[in-house]
Design a protein around this motif. Sequence first.
Motif, short mmCIF file in Angstrom:
data_model
loop_
_atom_site.label_atom_id
_atom_site.label_comp_id
_atom_site.label_asym_id
_atom_site.label_seq_id
_atom_site.Cartn_x
_atom_site.Cartn_y
_atom_site.Cartn_z
N ASN A 36 77.77 41.63 -12.07
CA ASN A 36 76.63 42.52 -12.71
C ASN A 36 77.31 43.94 -13.06
O ASN A 36 78.27 44.33 -13.24
CB ASN A 36 75.68 42.77 -11.68
N ARG A 37 76.56 44.41 -13.91
CA ARG A 37 77.17 45.94 -14.65
C ARG A 37 77.63 46.72 -13.71
O ARG A 37 78.48 47.45 -13.74
CB ARG A 37 75.96 46.29 -15.46
N SER A 38 76.98 46.90 -12.31
CA SER A 38 77.46 47.84 -11.35
C SER A 38 78.93 47.45 -10.87
O SER A 38 79.49 48.46 -10.45
CB SER A 38 76.22 48.28 -10.46
N GLN A 39 78.96 46.25 -10.65
CA GLN A 39 80.47 45.73 -10.39
C GLN A 39 81.32 46.08 -11.00
O GLN A 39 82.53 46.34 -11.10
CB GLN A 39 80.27 44.10 -9.90
N HIS A 40 80.94 45.93 -12.35
CA HIS A 40 81.97 46.04 -13.62
C HIS A 40 82.15 47.44 -13.65
O HIS A 40 83.65 48.10 -14.04
CB HIS A 40 81.34 45.73 -15.01
N VAL A 74 80.41 41.13 -19.71
CA VAL A 74 80.59 41.09 -18.20
C VAL A 74 80.56 39.47 -18.10
O VAL A 74 80.14 39.09 -18.47
CB VAL A 74 79.55 41.83 -17.48
N GLY A 75 81.92 39.08 -17.24
CA GLY A 75 81.95 37.79 -17.04
C GLY A 75 81.32 37.62 -15.67
O GLY A 75 80.26 38.23 -15.23
N SER A 76 81.97 36.21 -14.95
CA SER A 76 81.15 35.91 -13.75
C SER A 76 81.67 36.58 -12.52
O SER A 76 81.17 36.44 -11.56
CB SER A 76 81.21 34.65 -13.69
N GLY A 77 82.77 37.38 -12.83
CA GLY A 77 83.43 38.19 -11.62
C GLY A 77 84.28 37.28 -10.91
O GLY A 77 84.68 36.11 -11.34
N VAL A 78 84.79 37.94 -9.76
CA VAL A 78 85.85 37.07 -8.73
C VAL A 78 84.97 36.48 -7.91
O VAL A 78 84.36 37.20 -6.91
CB VAL A 78 86.95 38.16 -8.30
N SER A 79 85.15 35.18 -7.62
CA SER A 79 84.60 34.36 -6.57
C SER A 79 85.19 34.58 -5.38
O SER A 79 86.40 35.33 -5.12
CB SER A 79 84.33 33.40 -6.66
N ARG A 80 84.56 34.53 -4.00
CA ARG A 80 85.19 34.88 -2.74
C ARG A 80 86.41 33.80 -2.57
O ARG A 80 87.49 34.33 -2.21
CB ARG A 80 84.18 34.38 -1.76
N SER A 81 86.46 32.49 -3.07
CA SER A 81 87.47 31.85 -2.91
C SER A 81 88.90 32.27 -3.92
O SER A 81 90.03 32.03 -3.52
CB SER A 81 87.26 30.26 -3.49
N MET A 82 88.28 32.79 -4.97
CA MET A 82 89.27 33.49 -6.02
C MET A 82 90.20 34.44 -5.20
O MET A 82 91.42 34.59 -5.25
CB MET A 82 88.98 33.68 -7.25
N PHE A 83 89.11 35.33 -4.61
CA PHE A 83 89.92 36.67 -3.95
C PHE A 83 90.72 36.30 -2.84
O PHE A 83 91.76 36.80 -2.58
CB PHE A 83 88.76 37.38 -3.43
N ILE A 84 90.28 35.34 -2.08
CA ILE A 84 91.11 34.63 -0.83
C ILE A 84 92.36 34.20 -1.51
O ILE A 84 93.39 34.44 -0.69
CB ILE A 84 90.29 33.68 -0.06
N GLN A 85 92.43 33.56 -2.70
CA GLN A 85 93.66 32.98 -3.22
C GLN A 85 94.54 34.20 -3.60
O GLN A 85 95.89 34.32 -3.70
CB GLN A 85 93.52 31.91 -4.27
N MET A 86 93.90 35.45 -3.99
CA MET A 86 94.69 36.63 -4.49
C MET A 86 95.25 37.39 -3.52
O MET A 86 96.20 38.30 -3.62
CB MET A 86 93.84 37.44 -5.26
N VAL A 87 94.63 37.22 -2.08
CA VAL A 87 95.35 38.24 -1.02
C VAL A 87 96.69 38.05 -0.61
O VAL A 87 97.42 38.95 -0.48
CB VAL A 87 94.06 37.83 0.18
#
Length: 151
Positions: free
Chosen positions: A2-6, A61-74
Motif C-alpha cells: 500500500n501507499r504507506s509502505q511505499h 505501487v507494486g505488490s511489495g515484498v512477500s514474507r518468503s521473498m524477505f526470508i530469501q534476502m536475509v
Amino acid sequence: MNRSQHIFGSGLVLAVGIWVAWISYTQAPAEAFLFPRLIASVFVVLAGWTFGKAVLGLSKVGSGVSRSMFIQMVPGLMVMLIYVFWAAKTLGFYTATAIGFFILLSIYDPAPHSEARTWGKRALITACFVAVMYGLFALLLSVYTPREILF
C-alpha cells in the motif's frame, strides 16, 4: 504494497542516502572522497525524487515484498552488513569484496553445490568481478579504497 509502505520504504532509503552523503562530505582528506560524494549526491537526489513521488501518490505501487521473498534476502543482507561494518576495513577492500561476492554467488546461484565444475565457475566469476572492480576503482577512477591486510 500500500501507499504507506511505499512512503516508509522510500523514506528509509532517503534517510540512508542522506546518512551516507553526510559521512562522505564530513570525512577527510576531501580528495579521497570525491567519487563517494558524487555517488552519494546522485543517490540522495534519486531517493528524494522517489520519496516525493510516494508522498504525492504519483508512484506505481507494486505488490511489495512477500514474507518468503524477505526470508530469501536475509542471508544476502547479513553478508552485506558484515562486509560494510567489518570485513572491508579489516580484511581490505578487494579481499573482502572477493570473499563477500563469492559467498553471495554461492548462496544465490541455482547451480548445484555438489559439482566441482560449478564451484570453479563461481571462483572464475568472482576473480573476474574483483578484477573489474580493481580496474574501475584503482586504475580508471583512482579512488581511495580501504587498505588493510592484503589490498
